[in-house]
Design a protein around this motif. Structure first.
Motif, PDB file in Angstrom:
ATOM      1  N   LEU A 123      18.757 147.801 -18.417  1.00  0.00           N
ATOM      2  CA  LEU A 123      18.034 148.374 -17.471  1.00  0.00           C
ATOM      3  C   LEU A 123      18.685 149.609 -16.758  1.00  0.00           C
ATOM      4  O   LEU A 123      18.022 150.603 -16.665  1.00  0.00           O
ATOM      5  CB  LEU A 123      17.451 147.308 -16.608  1.00  0.00           C
ATOM      6  CG  LEU A 123      16.694 146.510 -17.027  1.00  0.00           C
ATOM      7  CD1 LEU A 123      16.359 145.353 -16.260  1.00  0.00           C
ATOM      8  CD2 LEU A 123      14.965 146.853 -17.345  1.00  0.00           C
ATOM      9  N   ARG A 124      19.899 149.474 -16.192  1.00  0.00           N
ATOM     10  CA  ARG A 124      20.737 150.444 -15.562  1.00  0.00           C
ATOM     11  C   ARG A 124      20.679 151.675 -16.433  1.00  0.00           C
ATOM     12  O   ARG A 124      20.627 153.072 -15.999  1.00  0.00           O
ATOM     13  CB  ARG A 124      21.642 150.207 -15.084  1.00  0.00           C
ATOM     14  CG  ARG A 124      22.743 151.202 -14.309  1.00  0.00           C
ATOM     15  CD  ARG A 124      23.987 150.774 -13.742  1.00  0.00           C
ATOM     16  NE  ARG A 124      23.977 149.564 -13.389  1.00  0.00           N
ATOM     17  CZ  ARG A 124      25.073 148.317 -13.159  1.00  0.00           C
ATOM     18  NH1 ARG A 124      26.269 149.384 -13.597  1.00  0.00           N
ATOM     19  NH2 ARG A 124      24.970 147.438 -12.819  1.00  0.00           N
ATOM     20  N   ALA A 125      21.313 151.589 -17.811  1.00  0.00           N
ATOM     21  CA  ALA A 125      21.264 152.457 -18.853  1.00  0.00           C
ATOM     22  C   ALA A 125      19.882 153.352 -19.048  1.00  0.00           C
ATOM     23  O   ALA A 125      19.921 154.341 -19.047  1.00  0.00           O
ATOM     24  CB  ALA A 125      21.783 152.099 -20.080  1.00  0.00           C
ATOM     25  N   GLU A 126      18.784 152.736 -19.020  1.00  0.00           N
ATOM     26  CA  GLU A 126      17.485 153.041 -19.378  1.00  0.00           C
ATOM     27  C   GLU A 126      17.268 153.986 -18.037  1.00  0.00           C
ATOM     28  O   GLU A 126      16.825 155.053 -18.150  1.00  0.00           O
ATOM     29  CB  GLU A 126      16.427 152.249 -19.470  1.00  0.00           C
ATOM     30  CG  GLU A 126      15.187 152.744 -19.725  1.00  0.00           C
ATOM     31  CD  GLU A 126      14.781 153.328 -21.161  1.00  0.00           C
ATOM     32  OE1 GLU A 126      14.151 154.085 -21.126  1.00  0.00           O
ATOM     33  OE2 GLU A 126      15.720 153.036 -22.122  1.00  0.00           O
ATOM     34  N   LEU A 127      17.264 153.587 -17.116  1.00  0.00           N
ATOM     35  CA  LEU A 127      17.256 154.271 -15.803  1.00  0.00           C
ATOM     36  C   LEU A 127      17.572 155.554 -15.620  1.00  0.00           C
ATOM     37  O   LEU A 127      17.159 156.464 -15.294  1.00  0.00           O
ATOM     38  CB  LEU A 127      17.259 153.380 -14.500  1.00  0.00           C
ATOM     39  CG  LEU A 127      16.899 154.083 -13.161  1.00  0.00           C
ATOM     40  CD1 LEU A 127      15.456 154.355 -13.054  1.00  0.00           C
ATOM     41  CD2 LEU A 127      17.308 152.927 -11.938  1.00  0.00           C
ATOM     42  N   THR A 128      19.101 155.412 -16.013  1.00  0.00           N
ATOM     43  CA  THR A 128      19.948 156.526 -15.975  1.00  0.00           C
ATOM     44  C   THR A 128      19.455 157.661 -16.765  1.00  0.00           C
ATOM     45  O   THR A 128      19.355 158.960 -16.576  1.00  0.00           O
ATOM     46  CB  THR A 128      21.400 156.235 -16.344  1.00  0.00           C
ATOM     47  OG1 THR A 128      21.796 155.174 -15.417  1.00  0.00           O
ATOM     48  CG2 THR A 128      22.467 157.394 -16.245  1.00  0.00           C
TER      49      THR A 128
END
Length: 87
Positions: free
Chosen positions: A6-11
């Protein structure tokens, strides 16, 4: 999705706007609005709670109460209460 995914996608999504200060400011404001603790509208002090109880007791002593009829459902009871309060 895991937290890392999720963090990677948000970034990746935010990186698309890395040069646009206006959009980044809007994103930041939105994220902060999601994480800011909002006040509980039902919260009350101990004194307010006991004052409400006392008020309710006085109403009951004066006979200002509503009683559910034996033959009505709770939905019907609440509808009747709403109609009586509005009139």
């Amino acid at each position: 999705m895991t937290a890392i995914q999720l963090r990677a996608e948000l970034t990746r999504e935010v990186d698309q706007f890395a040069d646009d200060e206006n959009i980044l400011a809007q994103i930041l404001e939105f994220v902060k609005s999601l994480t800011t603790k909002k006040p509980d509208p039902t919260a009350m002090t101990k004194e307010q709670f006991f004052a409400k109880l006392d008020h309710s007791r006085r109403q009951a002593q004066r006979g200002e109460v509503y009683t559910k009829r034996e033959d009505e459902t709770f939905d019907q009871f609440f509808t009747r209460l709403q109609n009586e309060v509005q009139s």
